[in-house]
Write an enzyme that holds these catalytic residues in place. Structure first.
Site, PDB file in Angstrom:
ATOM      1  N   LYS A  22      36.695  34.535  47.209  1.00 30.49           N
ATOM      2  CA  LYS A  22      37.916  35.373  47.160  1.00 30.49           C
ATOM      3  C   LYS A  22      38.039  36.120  45.833  1.00 30.49           C
ATOM      4  CE  LYS A  22      42.104  33.548  46.026  1.00 30.49           C
ATOM      5  NZ  LYS A  22      42.924  34.236  45.030  1.00 30.49           N
ATOM      6  N   ASN A  23      37.964  35.374  44.732  1.00 33.54           N
ATOM      7  CA  ASN A  23      38.285  35.989  43.442  1.00 33.54           C
ATOM      8  C   ASN A  23      37.205  36.952  42.967  1.00 33.54           C
ATOM      9  OD1 ASN A  23      40.740  34.766  43.423  1.00 33.54           O
ATOM     10  ND2 ASN A  23      40.103  33.037  42.143  1.00 33.54           N
ATOM     11  N   ARG A 122      52.706  33.954  34.501  1.00 31.78           N
ATOM     12  CA  ARG A 122      51.469  34.712  34.708  1.00 31.78           C
ATOM     13  C   ARG A 122      51.569  36.043  33.968  1.00 31.78           C
ATOM     14  NH1 ARG A 122      48.784  33.471  40.507  1.00 31.78           N
ATOM     15  NH2 ARG A 122      46.977  34.007  39.258  1.00 31.78           N
ATOM     16  N   ASP A 125      49.555  40.120  29.081  1.00 36.21           N
ATOM     17  CA  ASP A 125      49.487  40.669  27.725  1.00 36.21           C
ATOM     18  C   ASP A 125      48.050  40.831  27.208  1.00 36.21           C
ATOM     19  OD1 ASP A 125      49.719  37.768  27.833  1.00 36.21           O
ATOM     20  OD2 ASP A 125      49.624  37.811  25.651  1.00 36.21           O
ATOM     21  N   ASP A 307      41.761  25.520  40.000  1.00 32.98           N
ATOM     22  CA  ASP A 307      41.980  25.791  41.431  1.00 32.98           C
ATOM     23  C   ASP A 307      41.554  24.614  42.313  1.00 32.98           C
ATOM     24  OD1 ASP A 307      43.034  28.200  40.708  1.00 32.98           O
ATOM     25  OD2 ASP A 307      41.238  29.364  41.149  1.00 32.98           O
ATOM     26  N   ARG A 399      45.849  33.557  52.734  1.00 27.03           N
ATOM     27  CA  ARG A 399      45.488  34.535  51.690  1.00 27.03           C
ATOM     28  C   ARG A 399      44.084  34.244  51.168  1.00 27.03           C
ATOM     29  NH1 ARG A 399      48.752  33.789  47.091  1.00 27.03           N
ATOM     30  NH2 ARG A 399      47.002  34.916  46.226  1.00 27.03           N
TER      31      ARG A 399
END
Ligand code: EPU
Length: 442
Positions: A22-23, A122, A125, A307, A399
């Protein structure tokens, strides 16, 4: 609303094939913005974050054809800058990659603030500091971010105070076509950082060092389209490795993986008394004896992944003794423990530490998928539990997991996705029962 119903206790045996990561998929998809031409992306996981990414790109002017359920052709020649749609961008975290990729191609970019799982603060910056170091001016508003490079981007040395996967990839995207050389020091080393860099290099970028803590990027004029396959999902693989260890007698062969990516997970399972055998592109996980307690600290790759925090906690809840998980990345990752306690687990959370006293069994219950990984972990808990569990809010799981129900059923689990009314009488809840903070009334 869709729910997952699990009848627990089945012995699981067989093979589970892992989908694309996914990522990495979302990073590669947004990277195509930098390419003026057609790319074919293979091994895309058919999951909602991928579909949302594709919708964002289409709304921006990309022409997309699905060649199969896991492969698309995408032509980003006519992308319109600063046209990312707010509603879709706010649905997922990785939409922040539009900022780096558009900035790299057009010298300006826009995105609504990204969404994603509620697992702690989250911030973005570090992404912004990186864009500014390359010469961009960033205008942050409550709901959106605009970035512009008035005189173009110039390569520079960027030191990241703390490791960030998203900022590493976003800075890489912005720097690929900047003038001169950029280096990112204290870069994230996750396999998806490497995969995005490999994709960009295949398109003509000059990135070296991805996978180490210093990434060097030599700016190039142009990227051209390629065919590229996404690497297997190490977190999906890790999730099914835990399934192999849930009950004595389970034996799961997790196929289409890169075992190197799974080393920290394999090591923890072995420490807990689980059998893990590695092949070239598979791992087999089984258990014959009791689970031993252990200590886990989640940190950036190559350490144990955040995760996998919730999934390993399911096993630790069933171990003989006291274990501890220290969460080293997010400050709100333990929300799922309330659901697990509802199933009979004995867990005390204090800030970023959870102390888990193993219990002999979990009991089927009505629980809520609080976020993507927590949702998958609660499915695992339900597989190990006695009786029936009903898992709500499974849109989180969809998702990021490709057909979790089908993959588990194929190895002997009893898992069904059903569409049921919100008020459902599976466990004879009375009118006054309060479930997951919601009052159930007729
Ligand atoms: N952080 C900052 N400032 C920033 C960026 C990050 O303070 O500008 C902090 C975060 O608040 C967090 C830590 O740094 O405490 C790490 O954040 P990172 O930027 O590495 O996370 P991310 O890029 O937003 C990705 C994955 C997450 C995964 C983390 C850590 C994607 C789309 N998401 O998030 O995946 O947990 O890296 O490995 O790649 C998931 O897949 O379920 C998931 C949450």
């Amino acid at each position: 609303m869709e729910k997952i119903i699990v009848s627990g206790g089945n012995i699981l045996k067989g093979e589970i094939d892992i989908s694309g990561m996914k990522n990495s998929a979302v990073g590669v998809l947004f990277s195509t913005i930098l390419v003026e031409g057609k790319c074919v992306i293979e091994n895309l996981p058919p999951i909602n974050d991928v579909f949302t990414s594709v919708k964002i790109l289409e709304a921006m002017g990309a022409v997309v054809s699905w060649l199969s359920k896991s492969c698309i052709e995408i032509d980003t020649t006519n992308i319109i800058p600063c046209s990312s749609p707010d509603d879709y961008a706010a649905k997922m975290r990785a939409s922040y990659y539009v900022l780096g990729a558009e900035l790299g191609r057009f010298g300006r970019s826009y995105s609504a603030r990204p969404g994603g799982c509620d697992i702690g603060v989250r911030l973005i910056d570090r992404h912004i500091k990186g864009f500014e170091a390359l010469g961009a001016v960033v205008n942050e508003e409550a709901a959106s971010i605009k970035v512009v490079a008035p005189v173009g981007l110039s390569g520079t040395h960027i030191y990241m105070d703390d490791i960030s996967v998203g900022a590493t990839i976003n800075i890489m995207l912005a720097a690929v076509k900047a003038k001169g050389n950029t280096s990112i020091d204290n870069a994230a080393r996750e396999p998806h950082v490497v995969d995005v860099a490999n994709f960009l290099n295949a398109c003509g970028a000059e990135i070296s060092g991805a996978g180490t803590d210093i990434i060097r990027i030599k700016g190039v004029e142009k990227l051209t389209g390629v065919t590229y396959a996404i690497v297997p999902d190490m977190i999906e693989a890790g999730t099914y490795m835990i399934a192999g260890a849930l009950n004595v007698g389970n034996k799961i062969k997790v196929t289409n993986v890169i075992p190197k990516h799974l080393e920290s997970i394999s090591a923890k399972l072995i420490e807990m008394g689980v059998n893990v055998e590695e092949g070239d592109d598979y791992v087999t996980v089984s258990r014959i004896g009791p689970l031993k307690p252990t200590q886990v600290k989640t940190l950036p790759y190559p350490s144990f992944p955040t995760d996998m925090n919730a999934q390993i906690c399911i096993l630790l809840s069933l171990a003989e003794g006291t274990s501890r998980i220290v969460e080293g990345v997010w400050d709100g990752r333990f929300k799922y423990t309330e659901e697990l306690i509802r199933m009979g687990a004995d867990i005390k959370v204090n800030g970023r530490t959870a102390v888990i006293n193993g219990v002999p069994k979990l009991s089927g219950s009505r629980i809520r998928a609080c976020d993507l990984r927590a949702g998958a972990a609660l499915v695992l808990a339900a597989l190990a539990a006695d009786g029936i569990s009903e898992i709500d809010e499974i849109y989180h799981i969809k998702r990021g997991y490709d057909r979790m129900d089908e993959k588990l059923c194929a190895v002997g689990a009893d898992v069904k996705v059903v569409d049921m009314p919100d008020i459902y009488d599976l466990h004879n809840l009375s009118d006054s029962d309060n479930f997951c903070g919601r009052q159930f009334t007729n």
